[in-house]
Design a protein around this motif. Structure first.
Motif, PDB file in Angstrom:
ATOM      1  N   LYS A 162       0.841  -1.208   0.000  1.00  0.00           N
ATOM      2  CA  LYS A 162       0.000   0.000   0.000  1.00  0.00           C
ATOM      3  C   LYS A 162       0.869   1.249   0.000  1.00  0.00           C
ATOM      4  O   LYS A 162       1.919   1.306   0.628  1.00  0.00           O
ATOM      5  CB  LYS A 162      -0.888  -0.012   1.240  1.00  0.00           C
ATOM      6  CG  LYS A 162      -2.158  -0.848   1.037  1.00  0.00           C
ATOM      7  CD  LYS A 162      -3.075  -0.810   2.210  1.00  0.00           C
ATOM      8  CE  LYS A 162      -2.744  -1.885   3.223  1.00  0.00           C
ATOM      9  NZ  LYS A 162      -2.755  -3.273   2.719  1.00  0.00           N
ATOM     10  N   SER A 163       0.385   2.259  -0.723  1.00  0.00           N
ATOM     11  CA  SER A 163       1.158   3.501  -0.806  1.00  0.00           C
ATOM     12  C   SER A 163       0.925   4.396   0.399  1.00  0.00           C
ATOM     13  O   SER A 163       1.734   5.243   0.717  1.00  0.00           O
ATOM     14  CB  SER A 163       0.805   4.247  -2.089  1.00  0.00           C
ATOM     15  OG  SER A 163      -0.551   4.654  -2.025  1.00  0.00           O
ATOM     16  N   HIS A 164      -0.219   4.215   1.041  1.00  0.00           N
ATOM     17  CA  HIS A 164      -0.510   5.060   2.202  1.00  0.00           C
ATOM     18  C   HIS A 164      -1.222   4.255   3.274  1.00  0.00           C
ATOM     19  O   HIS A 164      -1.933   3.311   2.974  1.00  0.00           O
ATOM     20  CB  HIS A 164      -1.422   6.235   1.805  1.00  0.00           C
ATOM     21  CG  HIS A 164      -0.697   7.284   1.047  1.00  0.00           C
ATOM     22  ND1 HIS A 164      -0.646   7.306  -0.331  1.00  0.00           N
ATOM     23  CD2 HIS A 164       0.024   8.340   1.461  1.00  0.00           C
ATOM     24  CE1 HIS A 164       0.080   8.342  -0.725  1.00  0.00           C
ATOM     25  NE2 HIS A 164       0.503   8.985   0.348  1.00  0.00           N
ATOM     26  N   GLU A 165      -1.025   4.690   4.511  1.00  0.00           N
ATOM     27  CA  GLU A 165      -1.802   4.117   5.611  1.00  0.00           C
ATOM     28  C   GLU A 165      -3.215   4.694   5.534  1.00  0.00           C
ATOM     29  O   GLU A 165      -3.403   5.853   5.163  1.00  0.00           O
ATOM     30  CB  GLU A 165      -1.172   4.500   6.949  1.00  0.00           C
ATOM     31  CG  GLU A 165       0.246   3.972   7.127  1.00  0.00           C
ATOM     32  CD  GLU A 165       1.045   4.856   8.056  1.00  0.00           C
ATOM     33  OE1 GLU A 165       1.370   5.997   7.630  1.00  0.00           O
ATOM     34  OE2 GLU A 165       1.347   4.441   9.183  1.00  0.00           O
ATOM     35  N   LYS A 166      -4.189   3.866   5.891  1.00  0.00           N
ATOM     36  CA  LYS A 166      -5.597   4.319   5.883  1.00  0.00           C
ATOM     37  C   LYS A 166      -5.784   5.491   6.836  1.00  0.00           C
ATOM     38  O   LYS A 166      -5.192   5.539   7.897  1.00  0.00           O
ATOM     39  CB  LYS A 166      -6.507   3.197   6.389  1.00  0.00           C
ATOM     40  CG  LYS A 166      -6.913   2.191   5.360  1.00  0.00           C
ATOM     41  CD  LYS A 166      -8.041   1.303   5.928  1.00  0.00           C
ATOM     42  CE  LYS A 166      -8.010  -0.047   5.233  1.00  0.00           C
ATOM     43  NZ  LYS A 166      -7.401  -1.107   6.058  1.00  0.00           N
ATOM     44  N   SER A 215      -2.649  -1.641   8.577  1.00  0.00           N
ATOM     45  CA  SER A 215      -2.078  -0.765   7.552  1.00  0.00           C
ATOM     46  C   SER A 215      -0.997   0.160   8.104  1.00  0.00           C
ATOM     47  O   SER A 215      -0.348   0.872   7.353  1.00  0.00           O
ATOM     48  CB  SER A 215      -3.189   0.060   6.894  1.00  0.00           C
ATOM     49  OG  SER A 215      -3.306   1.319   7.496  1.00  0.00           O
ATOM     50  N   GLY A 216      -0.796   0.159   9.408  1.00  0.00           N
ATOM     51  CA  GLY A 216       0.176   1.086  10.005  1.00  0.00           C
ATOM     52  C   GLY A 216       1.611   0.717   9.680  1.00  0.00           C
ATOM     53  O   GLY A 216       1.973  -0.462   9.714  1.00  0.00           O
ATOM     54  N   VAL A 217       2.408   1.719   9.318  1.00  0.00           N
ATOM     55  CA  VAL A 217       3.803   1.470   8.958  1.00  0.00           C
ATOM     56  C   VAL A 217       4.730   2.372   9.757  1.00  0.00           C
ATOM     57  O   VAL A 217       4.507   3.581   9.850  1.00  0.00           O
ATOM     58  CB  VAL A 217       4.056   1.717   7.455  1.00  0.00           C
ATOM     59  CG1 VAL A 217       5.499   1.341   7.100  1.00  0.00           C
ATOM     60  CG2 VAL A 217       3.075   0.931   6.602  1.00  0.00           C
ATOM     61  N   TYR A 267       4.285   3.691  17.118  1.00  0.00           N
ATOM     62  CA  TYR A 267       5.551   4.411  16.918  1.00  0.00           C
ATOM     63  C   TYR A 267       5.842   4.704  15.431  1.00  0.00           C
ATOM     64  O   TYR A 267       5.875   3.793  14.620  1.00  0.00           O
ATOM     65  CB  TYR A 267       6.652   3.542  17.531  1.00  0.00           C
ATOM     66  CG  TYR A 267       8.078   3.956  17.297  1.00  0.00           C
ATOM     67  CD1 TYR A 267       8.595   5.122  17.864  1.00  0.00           C
ATOM     68  CD2 TYR A 267       8.933   3.163  16.529  1.00  0.00           C
ATOM     69  CE1 TYR A 267       9.924   5.475  17.672  1.00  0.00           C
ATOM     70  CE2 TYR A 267      10.272   3.511  16.335  1.00  0.00           C
ATOM     71  CZ  TYR A 267      10.749   4.677  16.903  1.00  0.00           C
ATOM     72  OH  TYR A 267      12.058   5.024  16.704  1.00  0.00           O
ATOM     73  N   HIS A 268       5.993   6.004  15.123  1.00  0.00           N
ATOM     74  CA  HIS A 268       6.387   6.459  13.784  1.00  0.00           C
ATOM     75  C   HIS A 268       5.354   6.159  12.693  1.00  0.00           C
ATOM     76  O   HIS A 268       5.702   6.185  11.509  1.00  0.00           O
ATOM     77  CB  HIS A 268       7.743   5.875  13.372  1.00  0.00           C
ATOM     78  CG  HIS A 268       8.913   6.547  14.044  1.00  0.00           C
ATOM     79  ND1 HIS A 268      10.201   6.379  13.635  1.00  0.00           N
ATOM     80  CD2 HIS A 268       8.978   7.406  15.094  1.00  0.00           C
ATOM     81  CE1 HIS A 268      11.007   7.086  14.412  1.00  0.00           C
ATOM     82  NE2 HIS A 268      10.293   7.708  15.312  1.00  0.00           N
ATOM     83  N   THR A 269       4.125   5.865  13.111  1.00  0.00           N
ATOM     84  CA  THR A 269       3.077   5.690  12.095  1.00  0.00           C
ATOM     85  C   THR A 269       2.212   6.950  12.032  1.00  0.00           C
ATOM     86  O   THR A 269       2.317   7.836  12.872  1.00  0.00           O
ATOM     87  CB  THR A 269       2.140   4.513  12.448  1.00  0.00           C
ATOM     88  OG1 THR A 269       1.382   4.874  13.623  1.00  0.00           O
ATOM     89  CG2 THR A 269       2.933   3.243  12.734  1.00  0.00           C
ATOM     90  N   ARG A 270       1.366   6.962  11.039  1.00  0.00           N
ATOM     91  CA  ARG A 270       0.392   8.039  10.872  1.00  0.00           C
ATOM     92  C   ARG A 270      -0.517   8.176  12.089  1.00  0.00           C
ATOM     93  O   ARG A 270      -1.109   9.217  12.312  1.00  0.00           O
ATOM     94  CB  ARG A 270      -0.455   7.671   9.648  1.00  0.00           C
ATOM     95  CG  ARG A 270      -1.638   8.540   9.404  1.00  0.00           C
ATOM     96  CD  ARG A 270      -2.311   8.160   8.096  1.00  0.00           C
ATOM     97  NE  ARG A 270      -2.766   9.347   7.414  1.00  0.00           N
ATOM     98  CZ  ARG A 270      -2.814   9.479   6.091  1.00  0.00           C
ATOM     99  NH1 ARG A 270      -2.432   8.494   5.304  1.00  0.00           N
ATOM    100  NH2 ARG A 270      -3.246  10.603   5.550  1.00  0.00           N
ATOM    101  N   TYR A 271      -0.647   7.078  12.864  1.00  0.00           N
ATOM    102  CA  TYR A 271      -1.643   7.044  13.936  1.00  0.00           C
ATOM    103  C   TYR A 271      -1.163   7.633  15.253  1.00  0.00           C
ATOM    104  O   TYR A 271      -1.874   7.583  16.246  1.00  0.00           O
ATOM    105  CB  TYR A 271      -2.152   5.604  14.123  1.00  0.00           C
ATOM    106  CG  TYR A 271      -2.599   5.008  12.809  1.00  0.00           C
ATOM    107  CD1 TYR A 271      -3.471   5.732  11.983  1.00  0.00           C
ATOM    108  CD2 TYR A 271      -2.137   3.781  12.378  1.00  0.00           C
ATOM    109  CE1 TYR A 271      -3.858   5.213  10.750  1.00  0.00           C
ATOM    110  CE2 TYR A 271      -2.528   3.257  11.168  1.00  0.00           C
ATOM    111  CZ  TYR A 271      -3.388   3.980  10.342  1.00  0.00           C
ATOM    112  OH  TYR A 271      -3.772   3.473   9.130  1.00  0.00           O
TER     113      TYR A 271
END
Lengths: 733, 733
Positions: free
Chosen positions: A137-141, A246-248, A544-548
């Motif tokens: 996936k190109s982006h986290e939801k 989906s978290g990266v 940690y370090h995700t969009r969330y």
């Protein structure tokens, strides 16, 4: 008349006596006693710190301000090198100036890394006919509403080179040295393959380096549910604190910190920068890319060869294999990053000391984030801001610190501690002479379980003392302090009464202070997860370090800001003690004790040392001498004439430079960019500390290397000499 | 009764008044006024130095003691590593202890070089048939009676490798870079030949290095009469001070100083030493050997090809040629030296400061000599000893210095500053924190013409001031001072009022202090020859490093010890000022001024800098900022509250570490063993100083080297940054 004469005499004598008495009193008080300027001056110079200031801190602390700062700074992504970071710097500058602090923005121009233009970095899976089966996936939801989702940078690893690589996969577990050794022992070849490693245990840059050294052509980093969720608990963000599929985790992969274009000097407008080719030697040579576990599932699920060992098995619902893709499938990584020069902005405030203005306690936290960074670093930044506000307030009510306080909001920490490195390099001259300690913050509240501290031994006592002065955030009764609380939750070393303090290691902005400049450093936070009364073991918080890492996450970890308030007061109290204590609260005995303990851990090499003529006995002897010297030195402090300001200063000057005894100009033998013989990060894990990092590096060399033992002999000489030097320095007067 | 009533009232009132008055007086004086401990303490801490101590120095100075020391220490050869040097160390220790000084011997085990066993190093000339026509003398003639002539080491160059080489000769004049360039331009090939160079102008080790780089297979160093005698004056030693034909200058030929087996750390009992092969990389790769002019005459007289340029012609009675031996003759060098580990002995005395014991002025001179060393170093040692004796005496009469004085007698200086390097490396930790200055002595009286000083800019003023306080050794009238005397004999830079002070360079024991540790250093002596009223221009005194540096030579140079007395008093006064002045006598304005002047000398490269994008403008700007910062800093000193001991200490702490602003941990780009950006020795001549030694090294690189200009750009960044850093350090408060 006769009868009245004695009465008259009595009257006259009494009167004279009264007059005399009145005269004595008049005379006594008419004499100028000049509680003279000398005495006043000495009283001022010899003033000790006042612990009662803590009551004011408690009165002033305001969780509303903490909340406001977190909310304001997490509205938009705070990625270094983007316009928002300038806005955030100005936001902090304005607040500080409004509060009456002397503050300024200090700018550097540095080399940052971003995914290139419109390209989307990806990992794909192809079948034997070349048909694409899957692409990452190109982006986290988007899970919680965002003001400007388009500003979120796609998942990537900063400073990964661009490149397209294609091949088989090999699963390397956490990608530690021992993981690669185990693969090698099992006859699994990493060379020519793409390594897939799960995040955790060690710094990601070390994983990439080990993979590169093993001949891998690319590295995929992913977050395994085993390390980022709790079994059976489905409360994924935003329903809870666990990592959704989906978290990266983003993050840099460089082992040399600071601006990559100006090693050893600051990135000013006049600074020389080598060409791109020269700089690229400092980056990994193979592309790497992070993905979430939803995506990893496709890749790991395609692997079929060699069932993994029990402890390598993660929590995805599949059997993990070491290598081999089914049906001649292949994996392709397509990574296009670019390195560009961008301005970054540190914000620096200063409260000048009134007695020893030339002695400074530095207090810093970074401000930049991969995305919103609500925990990392905004919890820390909010505590920094609240501490600064409180100090401004007590200053405005008349308190004057003995030493100076410098408060720093760093930029570009996520790119390898860039803001703090450049500032330390820029200010090295005065820092080495005048800084007494560095107090770091980063993820101030990364969990809700326990207080935790990474601190050099010199500062252990100061940290303990400050936690003892504060009430517990979760009191059972009125005697509970932050200290008792911490102790009850900490692993303690057998025989030692205190909760464990971790080695300082690297991984945050204290690194240039301690490992380059030798300034005693400390870094504390609230960390660890306790959910429904159950302690969840994990390396780091799952998002940690995700969009969330959004505002909502902080509200879940620390709903009423009880912990943020506690950590704020802890820093107020610690900094007060560091700036105001007449004698610096640095304990050399503790340092000597830690060195003795670390040396005991070398016992296992004793036979090797003997065979290879390493002067181990002398190293032991130097430690014993240091122990004695430290004991006598602290006895001297106890019997010091506190009335003599120069005697006090002389003791403080020694204390202040104890840590610098372990700074060697040539750096560690295999990592010259780290100059601290004891407090440099471990070469095996950039996050971690170790007893003798230079020696550890050398002991890792294969015995077949003819330089191994000569280099160890030389390094032990240098260690021994530095320990003797410190002992002599303390003995000298 | 009525009439008596008013009288009674008067009486009662008077009595009461008297009683009151008595009371006032009693009360007034009964009140304790403590000229209290506070005031006493501050008076003690704030005491300034007292120039009147000079009168005591003058009273105590004793040329008899100077004579005794010179006589005692020149009876037998004082070669480092021989038993006599231990005896000499104990001699000094005994004297110091008798005088009441706290003193000790500090021993190191170091690698020294000697001619091997019974072998005689030699240079021989053969005819075409292989018949020996000439062999260099194995020993200098005994001209003045000696107690133990068998102890005199044969002429040799320490650390020359062993080897037998054979070939043609090439005359390289002084063996400077420009001499080799001239030969190259003239098409004279040095490669494969034995270079014969005359001593003088530059350090001999540089001559050997240039020869080696030009492909020479061996180097013969000789003393030309042109540089060691005076035309028409036949007063050779012992009839006078000129070099006799058999005299040979010994000396080491290494460019890296200190013990060759322990670079960067001290030579203690536990120190690691690399193997012989590793160490030998630090020595020249070709043999070299020194001879006198009697012997050189045979060699130069056999050369026939290419008449030399006018300024290359020496004073031997022959026509000098560039190369080519007549009749197919060949020259053979047969050199057998060995490197052996030997103990060396520094003697260290200390007078502790009473106010700031942790601040130290170090004062040192070496004690070892190639042979008797009457001038080098015994004149210096005698002055060191007399200065120590005088300080012990004033101490015993009650004087107490503010700061500490450390007095050092170094061993093995002749082997490349070994004793002082090992001690500085051993004591680096406290030296970098606590040493304020280093005062060096070496050949204290090498001539009778003029006072001369090599000093870092920070200390220029202190040197001038001390010479102004002293009477001239040769007064014309009562207003003549050492300063006026010096000024009348010195070349002065146009527009500057003061006599010239030379850059500190290397060549003596100040090197590790200034170039490794950044401790401001100074080195003064009486030097130059005036004979029968005529000034004789020469680089150094003619008998330098020969057997003929005997007691008798000193008696010729300074018959009544007038000069030795003057130089002793100069050091007493200078050290008094350095240890006692409340504000350290270090002038940052002078330093800034010297940097400005040196930068102007880079003007000639301006066009090159522009083409090659060197940030020259910013370098200029940094210097201007430093100039302003230094001016303001000294204004601040002038308006300082001298009553506040911490304010004074804070200023001194800044002053003390100004010099360290120019120490870079990585060292100079091409010579990392020197760490001072400004005060490291010149790469072209180890004896000399230069404005920007690292930059000078790089500018010497050929333009064809692709690293040249990038390295210069980087180095100019580092220079600029260090200057800005110092400016900021001075501005900061």
């Amino acid at each position: 008349m006769n009868s009245s004469k004695p009465r008259k005499i009595v009257f006259i004598v009494s009167l004279s006596f009264l007059a005399f008495l009145l005269g004595v009193i008049t005379g006594y008080f008419s004499r100028p006693v000049h509680k003279d300027s000398s005495q006043q001056l000495l009283e001022k110079l010899n003033r000790d710190g006042d612990w009662r200031l803590l009551e004011q801190f408690k009165e002033y602390v305001d969780t509303g301000y903490i909340d406001k700062v977190i909310r304001d700074l997490t509205r938009r992504p705070g990625l270094a090198g983007t316009p928002q970071q300038k806005i955030n710097a100005e936001y902090i500058l304005d607040l500080w100036q409004q509060q009456g602090l002397r503050a300024e923005i200090v700018q550097y121009n540095v080399l940052l890394s971003y995914p290139k233009g419109n390209h989307t970095n990806k990992v794909s899976l192809y079948d034997a006919s070349g048909r694409e089966l899957f692409t990452s996936k190109s982006h986290e939801k988007v899970l919680v509403e965002e003001e400007s989702p388009e500003e979120v940078v796609q998942p990537f690893n900063a400073y990964s080179p661009s490149g397209i690589v294609k091949g088989d996969l090999v699963y390397v577990n956490y990608g530690r040295a021992e993981d690669f050794e185990r693969l090698k022992a099992a006859g699994i070849n990493v060379s020519g393959k793409i390594a897939i490693a799960r995040y955790g245990k060690i710094f990601r840059g070390n994983k990439v380096k080990f993979a590169e050294d093993s001949g891998a052509i690319g590295v995929i980093l992913y977050s395994d549910p085993a390390d980022h969720t709790s079994p059976g608990d489905e409360r994924y963000f935003p329903g809870g604190m666990w990592l959704p599929g989906s978290g990266v985790q983003r993050g840099n992969v460089v082992l040399i910190k600071g601006d990559q274009s100006t090693q050893g000097y600051p990135s000013t407008n006049y600074s020389y920068r080598p060409g791109e080719e020269e700089i690229s030697k400092r980056f990994p040579s193979i592309p790497c890319h992070p993905i979430g576990y939803e995506d990893a599932n496709f890749l790991l699920g395609s692997m079929v060869s060699g069932k993994v060992w029990q402890d390598w098995q993660g929590s995805l619902n599949l059997t993990y294999h070491l290598t081999g893709l089914m049906d001649n499938r292949t994996v392709l990584m397509d990574i296009q990053n670019e390195n560009v020069y961008r301005p970054i902005y540190n914000v620096i405030a200063k409260i000048s000391g009134t007695i020893e203005a030339d002695r400074a306690v530095i207090f810093g936290c970074h401000r930049d984030a991969w995305v919103y960074g609500a925990v990392d670093p905004i919890t820390g930044t909010s505590i920094l801001m609240e501490t600064a506000r409180i100090f401004a307030k007590v200053y405005n009510s008349g308190w004057r610190p003995r030493r100076s306080i410098v408060i720093c909001s760093w930029d570009a920490e996520e790119y390898g501690l860039v803001g703090s490195y450049e500032w330390v390099e820029d200010n090295m001259k005065w820092l080495q002479n005048e800084a007494v300690t560095y107090v770091n913050l980063d993820s101030g509240i990364s969990g809700n379980y326990t207080f935790s501290s990474r601190t050099v031994p010199l500062l252990h006592d100061a940290v303990y003392k400050s936690t003892m002065a504060l009430p517990s955030p979760y009191p059972h009764d009125s005697t509970d302090t932050l200290y008792t609380d911490w102790r009850s939750r900490s692993e303690t070393r057998s025989g030692l009464p205190h909760p464990k303090i971790h080695p300082i290691g690297s991984g945050s902005d204290h690194t240039p202070f301690i490992a380059l400049a030798g300034i005693p450093s400390t870094y504390s936070e609230y960390t660890g997860y306790i959910v429904d009364g159950k302690v969840i073991p994990m390396d780091d918080y799952p998002l940690y370090h995700t969009r969330y890492e959004q505002y909502e996450l902080v509200k879940m970890i620390d709903p009423g800001y009880t912990l943020a308030k506690t950590i704020t007061l802890f820093h107020c109290e610690l900094i007060r003690e560091l700036v105001d204590a007449r004698i610096l609260p640095l304990n050399v005995r503790t340092y000597a004790g830690v060195i003795v303990v670390n040396i005991r851990q070398l016992e296992k090499f004793r036979a090797d040392f003997k065979v290879n003529k390493v002067e181990y006995a002398e190293l032991l002897a130097s430690t014993e001498r240091l122990k004695t010297a430290a004991r006598i030195f602290h006895q001297k402090i106890a019997h010091l004439d506190h009335n003599n300001p120069l005697q006090v200063r002389m003791i403080n000057d020694k204390l202040q430079s104890v840590e610098r005894a372990f700074i060697v100009p040539e750096g560690l033998p295999l990592r010259p960019m780290y100059r601290h013989l004891l407090q440099s990060p471990s070469g095996l894990n950039h996050y971690g500390g170790t007893g003798f990092p230079g020696l550890e590096d050398l002991l890792e060399l294969p015995n077949s290397n003819p330089e191994k033992w000569p280099q160890i002999r030389k390094h032990v000489t240098i260690l021994t000499h530095s320990i003797y030097s410190l002992a002599k320095f303390l003995e000298n007067d």
